[in-house]
Design an enzyme around this catalytic site. Structure first.
Site, short mmCIF file in Angstrom:
data_model
loop_
_atom_site.label_atom_id
_atom_site.label_comp_id
_atom_site.label_asym_id
_atom_site.label_seq_id
_atom_site.Cartn_x
_atom_site.Cartn_y
_atom_site.Cartn_z
N ASP A 1 -3.67 1.05 6.96
CA ASP A 1 -2.73 0.84 5.86
C ASP A 1 -2.32 -0.62 5.72
O ASP A 1 -2.22 -1.15 4.60
CB ASP A 1 -1.49 1.71 6.05
CG ASP A 1 -1.81 3.19 6.04
OD1 ASP A 1 -2.72 3.58 5.29
OD2 ASP A 1 -1.18 3.96 6.79
N GLU B 1 -0.95 -0.98 -5.88
CA GLU B 1 -2.10 -0.21 -6.35
C GLU B 1 -1.80 0.41 -7.71
O GLU B 1 -0.65 0.66 -8.06
CB GLU B 1 -2.42 0.91 -5.37
CG GLU B 1 -2.83 0.47 -3.99
CD GLU B 1 -3.04 1.65 -3.07
OE1 GLU B 1 -4.18 2.08 -2.92
OE2 GLU B 1 -2.05 2.12 -2.50
N ASP C 1 0.86 -1.18 0.00
CA ASP C 1 0.00 0.00 0.00
C ASP C 1 0.90 1.23 0.00
O ASP C 1 1.83 1.32 0.81
CB ASP C 1 -0.91 0.00 1.23
CG ASP C 1 -1.85 1.20 1.25
OD1 ASP C 1 -2.50 1.45 0.22
OD2 ASP C 1 -1.92 1.89 2.29
#
Length: 377
Positions: free
Chosen positions: A347, A265, A181
């Site tokens: 997170d 991501e 992340d």
């Protein structure tokens, strides 16, 4: 697997080479800007589109009209026109904006093919120069270069980038996968619970940079003192960029070395950077370059990088039971799932979900929202 790779090294030119390089940069910039103006005027005034072959034919008349162009290698001028044609191709394909005019005080560069350089006994010679470039070699070249790009940045440093054939070797298979992340307080948060922190390279030099910029603003335009102050500002910017790139290379190399599959991501960095409050911090985080490095290093090592869809609710989904919050503001850094009562760090939970979605995407060819996964194999 054979592929192309650029080896970038710093070099220190002699006074004679500095003069030659300054002439070469100036002639390349002149030909680029003159041709760009010619092509632009031809289109808007006469509706005529100038092809690359027509631009190359015009180069002959330019040399006659401006004799100083003969002082440098003709290869430099020809490659300048090829680079401009590539810029137009990117513009027509929607990958870039309309080509811009090159500025005298910005980064300068020129590209040479084999006709304008040679490698002898480990020394690189360029056309019109009797002495080899004084390169500070950090590694051996994998093969003889097919092309060479010489550049000078705004801090006054000279670099040479040599494009060579490279034999990429597969790394041993590892039974480990990770989800990452990306954030601002911590640049990389992994599904294993590790947080990298954020060195904040720009903030580290912010006060010194602001002081030098104030000094620059007080100098008279065109004066030698202003040029010196401008160089000091450029050197601080170069220091920040070097620190950021070094940290990004080390992090991406570590992730590829230790994991067979890396799930990240797919962020719209260009859109996110429009936020005036976070633009500087997002740019300093270097997310786009980090993902790019992961992809090409994974390709060389025959490992996989999977980008999940940017709209996948990684932060709002419980990694334990799959419950999804309707809304989860950024101010909430920890939360408890109302279904399974699992306490989550926002997170780390997102990194776990990214890993799950990425591995599922590899298994069935889709991400968590049903779109095709972008996998580097």
């Amino acid at each position: 697997m054979k592929t192309k790779r650029a080896y970038k090294e710093r070099f220190y030119p002699t006074p004679e080479q500095e003069i030659l390089l300054a002439q070469s940069f100036g002639c390349a910039r002149f030909v680029y800007n003159n041709t760009l103006r010619f092509r632009t005027d031809a289109y808007y005034k006469d509706g005529q589109s100038i092809s690359h072959s027509e631009a190359e034919k015009r180069l002959v008349s330019l040399k006659t009209e401006f004799p100083f162009l003969a002082d440098v290698s003709s290869v430099i001028l020809q490659q300048t026109l090829r680079d401009q044609q590539e810029a137009f191709k990117n513009f027509w394909a929607g990958r870039a904006k309309y080509p811009k005019f090159k500025k005298r005080h910005s980064r300068q560069s020129m590209r040479l093919t084999k006709a304008a350089f040679s490698v002898k006994n480990g020394h690189l010679f360029i056309a019109k120069s009797k002495e080899p470039l004084n390169i500070r070699w950090s590694r051996e070249l994998s093969s003889e270069p097919s092309s060479v790009t010489i550049s000078k940045d705004r801090a006054g440093r000279y670099f040479v980038s040599m494009l060579c054939e490279f034999e990429a070797k597969a790394m041993p298979i590892r039974n480990k996968t990770v989800g990452i992340d990306l954030g601002l307080n911590d640049l990389f948060i992994t599904s294993d619970g590790e947080k990298s922190g954020n060195p904040r390279h720009t903030k580290r030099y912010e006060r010194k940079l602001a002081y030098l910029q104030r000094q620059l603003s007080k100098k008279q335009k065109g004066s030698s003192n202003r040029a010196k102050a401008k160089l000091k500002v450029a050197r601080i910017h170069a220091k920040i960029a070097d620190c950021r790139m070094d940290a990004t290379h080390k992090a991406s190399r570590e992730f590829i070395d230790e994991n067979q599959v890396v799930c990240v991501e797919s962020l719209n960095v260009k859109g996110m950077i429009q936020n005036p409050k976070l633009a500087k911090h997002i740019a300093d985080a270097n997310w786009g370059e980090f993902v790019r490095q992961l992809q090409y290093k994974a390709e060389w090592a025959e490992r996989k990088v999977v980008q999940i869809d940017r709209f996948f609710p990684s932060s709002k989904r419980c990694s334990g039971c799959g419950f999804v919050h309707e809304s989860l503001p950024l101010s909430i850094r920890e939360w408890e799932c109302p279904e399974c009562r699992t306490h989550h760090d926002r997170d780390i939970n997102a990194a776990k979900n990214i890993k799950t979605a990425g591995l599922a995407g590899l298994a069935c060819g889709a991400t968590g929202t049903g779109m095709a996964a972008k996998a580097t194999i």
